[in-house]
Design a protein around this motif. Sequence first.
Motif, PDB file in Angstrom:
ATOM      1  N   ASP A 172      -2.921  12.896  -3.857  1.00 50.52           N
ATOM      2  CA  ASP A 172      -2.026  13.143  -2.790  1.00 50.52           C
ATOM      3  C   ASP A 172      -2.964  13.569  -1.509  1.00 50.52           C
ATOM      4  O   ASP A 172      -3.672  14.458  -1.669  1.00 50.52           O
ATOM      5  CB  ASP A 172      -0.900  14.152  -2.782  1.00 50.52           C
ATOM      6  CG  ASP A 172      -0.337  14.727  -1.378  1.00 50.52           C
ATOM      7  OD1 ASP A 172      -0.618  13.894  -0.446  1.00 50.52           O
ATOM      8  OD2 ASP A 172       0.243  15.605  -1.225  1.00 50.52           O
ATOM      9  N   HIS A 313      -8.218   6.503   3.860  1.00 53.69           N
ATOM     10  CA  HIS A 313      -7.491   5.481   4.013  1.00 53.69           C
ATOM     11  C   HIS A 313      -8.090   4.206   4.417  1.00 53.69           C
ATOM     12  O   HIS A 313      -7.882   2.857   3.837  1.00 53.69           O
ATOM     13  CB  HIS A 313      -6.130   5.551   5.149  1.00 53.69           C
ATOM     14  CG  HIS A 313      -5.568   4.237   5.455  1.00 53.69           C
ATOM     15  ND1 HIS A 313      -4.471   3.787   4.492  1.00 53.69           N
ATOM     16  CD2 HIS A 313      -5.415   3.441   6.488  1.00 53.69           C
ATOM     17  CE1 HIS A 313      -3.761   2.468   5.056  1.00 53.69           C
ATOM     18  NE2 HIS A 313      -4.516   2.638   6.275  1.00 53.69           N
ATOM     19  N   ARG A 317      -9.214   0.560   1.759  1.00 55.33           N
ATOM     20  CA  ARG A 317      -8.968  -0.876   2.217  1.00 55.33           C
ATOM     21  C   ARG A 317      -9.937  -1.667   3.091  1.00 55.33           C
ATOM     22  O   ARG A 317      -9.628  -2.760   3.633  1.00 55.33           O
ATOM     23  CB  ARG A 317      -7.832  -0.704   3.182  1.00 55.33           C
ATOM     24  CG  ARG A 317      -6.348  -0.119   2.297  1.00 55.33           C
ATOM     25  CD  ARG A 317      -5.383   0.283   3.301  1.00 55.33           C
ATOM     26  NE  ARG A 317      -4.198   0.769   2.339  1.00 55.33           N
ATOM     27  CZ  ARG A 317      -4.047   1.823   1.750  1.00 55.33           C
ATOM     28  NH1 ARG A 317      -5.462   2.773   1.468  1.00 55.33           N
ATOM     29  NH2 ARG A 317      -3.258   2.000   0.984  1.00 55.33           N
ATOM     30  N   ASP A 464      -2.938   1.907  -2.937  1.00 54.77           N
ATOM     31  CA  ASP A 464      -1.876   1.209  -3.384  1.00 54.77           C
ATOM     32  C   ASP A 464      -1.502   0.155  -2.541  1.00 54.77           C
ATOM     33  O   ASP A 464      -1.275  -0.017  -1.246  1.00 54.77           O
ATOM     34  CB  ASP A 464      -0.683   2.566  -3.135  1.00 54.77           C
ATOM     35  CG  ASP A 464       0.784   1.818  -3.567  1.00 54.77           C
ATOM     36  OD1 ASP A 464       0.903   0.589  -4.059  1.00 54.77           O
ATOM     37  OD2 ASP A 464       1.872   2.615  -3.532  1.00 54.77           O
ATOM     38  N   TYR A 467       1.331   0.105   0.092  1.00 56.58           N
ATOM     39  CA  TYR A 467       1.432   1.194   1.180  1.00 56.58           C
ATOM     40  C   TYR A 467       1.119   0.648   2.304  1.00 56.58           C
ATOM     41  O   TYR A 467       0.069  -0.279   2.454  1.00 56.58           O
ATOM     42  CB  TYR A 467       0.514   2.173   0.608  1.00 56.58           C
ATOM     43  CG  TYR A 467       0.472   3.258   1.760  1.00 56.58           C
ATOM     44  CD1 TYR A 467       1.415   4.345   1.939  1.00 56.58           C
ATOM     45  CD2 TYR A 467      -0.615   3.721   2.795  1.00 56.58           C
ATOM     46  CE1 TYR A 467       1.438   5.232   2.857  1.00 56.58           C
ATOM     47  CE2 TYR A 467      -0.480   4.297   3.537  1.00 56.58           C
ATOM     48  CZ  TYR A 467       0.328   5.199   3.846  1.00 56.58           C
ATOM     49  OH  TYR A 467       0.346   6.400   4.919  1.00 56.58           O
ATOM     50  N   ARG A 468       1.651   0.913   3.420  1.00 60.98           N
ATOM     51  CA  ARG A 468       1.555   0.677   4.790  1.00 60.98           C
ATOM     52  C   ARG A 468       1.390   1.880   5.462  1.00 60.98           C
ATOM     53  O   ARG A 468       2.249   2.502   5.578  1.00 60.98           O
ATOM     54  CB  ARG A 468       2.739  -0.542   5.406  1.00 60.98           C
ATOM     55  CG  ARG A 468       2.916  -1.656   4.885  1.00 60.98           C
ATOM     56  CD  ARG A 468       1.565  -2.489   5.119  1.00 60.98           C
ATOM     57  NE  ARG A 468       1.587  -3.880   4.372  1.00 60.98           N
ATOM     58  CZ  ARG A 468       1.067  -3.964   3.200  1.00 60.98           C
ATOM     59  NH1 ARG A 468       0.685  -3.140   2.446  1.00 60.98           N
ATOM     60  NH2 ARG A 468       1.323  -5.346   2.567  1.00 60.98           N
ATOM     61  N   ARG A 470       1.881   4.929   7.530  1.00 59.13           N
ATOM     62  CA  ARG A 470       2.873   5.579   8.265  1.00 59.13           C
ATOM     63  C   ARG A 470       2.189   6.901   8.798  1.00 59.13           C
ATOM     64  O   ARG A 470       1.293   7.608   8.081  1.00 59.13           O
ATOM     65  CB  ARG A 470       3.837   5.921   7.489  1.00 59.13           C
ATOM     66  CG  ARG A 470       4.683   4.732   6.779  1.00 59.13           C
ATOM     67  CD  ARG A 470       6.027   5.331   6.172  1.00 59.13           C
ATOM     68  NE  ARG A 470       5.768   6.141   5.218  1.00 59.13           N
ATOM     69  CZ  ARG A 470       5.438   6.098   4.026  1.00 59.13           C
ATOM     70  NH1 ARG A 470       5.349   4.709   3.475  1.00 59.13           N
ATOM     71  NH2 ARG A 470       5.346   6.933   3.247  1.00 59.13           N
ATOM     72  N   GLY A 481       2.487  10.083   3.218  1.00 55.96           N
ATOM     73  CA  GLY A 481       2.589   9.492   2.022  1.00 55.96           C
ATOM     74  C   GLY A 481       1.371   8.657   1.386  1.00 55.96           C
ATOM     75  O   GLY A 481       1.642   7.580   0.624  1.00 55.96           O
ATOM     76  N   LEU A 482       0.282   9.002   1.824  1.00 52.80           N
ATOM     77  CA  LEU A 482      -0.819   8.294   1.482  1.00 52.80           C
ATOM     78  C   LEU A 482      -1.368   8.793   0.146  1.00 52.80           C
ATOM     79  O   LEU A 482      -1.556  10.145  -0.021  1.00 52.80           O
ATOM     80  CB  LEU A 482      -2.013   8.404   2.537  1.00 52.80           C
ATOM     81  CG  LEU A 482      -3.327   7.921   2.191  1.00 52.80           C
ATOM     82  CD1 LEU A 482      -3.276   6.116   1.891  1.00 52.80           C
ATOM     83  CD2 LEU A 482      -4.421   8.340   3.114  1.00 52.80           C
ATOM     84  N   THR A 483      -1.486   8.076  -0.983  1.00 50.58           N
ATOM     85  CA  THR A 483      -2.091   8.466  -2.212  1.00 50.58           C
ATOM     86  C   THR A 483      -3.072   7.305  -2.429  1.00 50.58           C
ATOM     87  O   THR A 483      -3.188   6.208  -2.067  1.00 50.58           O
ATOM     88  CB  THR A 483      -0.805   8.307  -3.308  1.00 50.58           C
ATOM     89  OG1 THR A 483      -0.490   7.014  -3.436  1.00 50.58           O
ATOM     90  CG2 THR A 483       0.147   9.226  -3.057  1.00 50.58           C
TER      91      THR A 483
END
Length: 493
Positions: A172, A313, A317, A464, A467-468, A470, A481-483
């Motif tokens: 998390d 994040h 990516r 993930d 995941y987008r 937020r 909600g970033l994992t």
Amino acid sequence: MAQTTRAAAGHDGPAAPPPRGFRSAELGWPELHRIPHPPHRLPLLGDVVGAGVRTPIQDSMRIAERLGPIFRRKAFGKEFVFVWGAGLAADLADESRFAKHVGLGVANLRPIAGDGLFTAYNHEPNWQLAHDILAPGFSRDAMAGYHPLMLDVARQLTTRWDERESAGRAVDVPGDMTKLTLETIARTGFGHDFGSFERTAPHPFVTAMVGTLSFAQRRNVMPPPLAPLLLRGANRRNDADMDHLNSTVDAVVAARRAADGSGAHGDLLDRMLDVAHPESGERLSAENIRRQVITFLVAGHETTSGALSFALHYLSRSPDVLTRARAEVDEVWGRDGEPAYEQVAKLRYLRRVLDESLRLWPTAPGFAREAREDTVLGGEHPMRRGAWALVLATMLHRDPAAWGEDPERFDPDRFAPSAVRARPAHVFKPFGTGARACIGRQFALHEATLVLGLLLRRYDLHADPAYRLRVAERLTLMPDGLTLRLTRRAPAA
């Protein structure tokens, strides 16, 4: 965390709180009608069509795209002027004409932070006193002294992440970054260990802090006549949250006072308790010490945890960026051992990664500025003394006039020295501006660069794919909600 303005040096600042019943007509913008506002404004309610209670910053960003570099929003009788154009923001950065304005959600934090560095009005004397006493706590020598404690907290994080990696479980990111930054400021500044990494749930201090920030955010968008009714239960919870913050800080201060009083820690709390102003001989009062400790604990970890989370994040990516940043860490630090204080500043590309993350999502998303005297903003908009505007940093950092035609693209090379020199001044403001910009910005940048370097040297990061991004808003910004999944890197050959 806020620094000071010139007001306390003999300049009478115009930043007294607005009187009760302050209305749009008293904003101090004589030609307010020339500033655009969203369509479909409703009587009494204002510009509430399509507005979101939980995402006022992101709503304002969407409006800014339509209305341009200056616009206004009105809700329930209150009207606000937003500025994000690079030229106008540079004008507002002129310290001879403009000063910090304590408004919107910042004023809503005054019940808990009072005249602490971040929430003080310009005319209040304690912020100048506190700044002069505490500024040496962020000197180079002081920072070098904090470095071993930062490393120790980072080891607690990597121990936790090693366990998650071995179990094949995702981490998390915002939750763990919050634990890391809370422990870092608590231990370096106040000699206190919250034991965050020993807990499965957030420390109660964090829960109370998030509650007070969220409550302040809700008050921003709540119709004043209905607030007592709609916030009745929230008011009770907020009172309990403030009581917890106060009692926690009081216990930390009491424990230090009960020690030998030798000042052996040499940290911020020692300075608050033991150091007098070098010229006046004044000392901080017990009440103000409480307010400053709360300010540092909250502001000193909430924004840095968000900056680290957004950076992770984007790194996860952006394979090319991650590879380049990791290669720099391996070259400058090597694969083994702990980096010395001086080695952190040598991670120049990784620092660009952090800056670019803060450009896209400055975790303190805006700051307010007010006119010291009657003036004209940008040569076009008259402002009376005390008139103010909110600089929307999230949009200032996306102004094509400063950042090119593709400002949404993540590109750390925007912060290469040649690119920085080619840009106009005052277009990158993640720490506010002027004399009251964040006093702890070098602390935050050192901590964040150190942690990112340690994590990149140790792990491969796996995003993930579903995941987008937020963005959660609680006055500050944080990925929601970033994992990430991790793989330990192979040992050096």
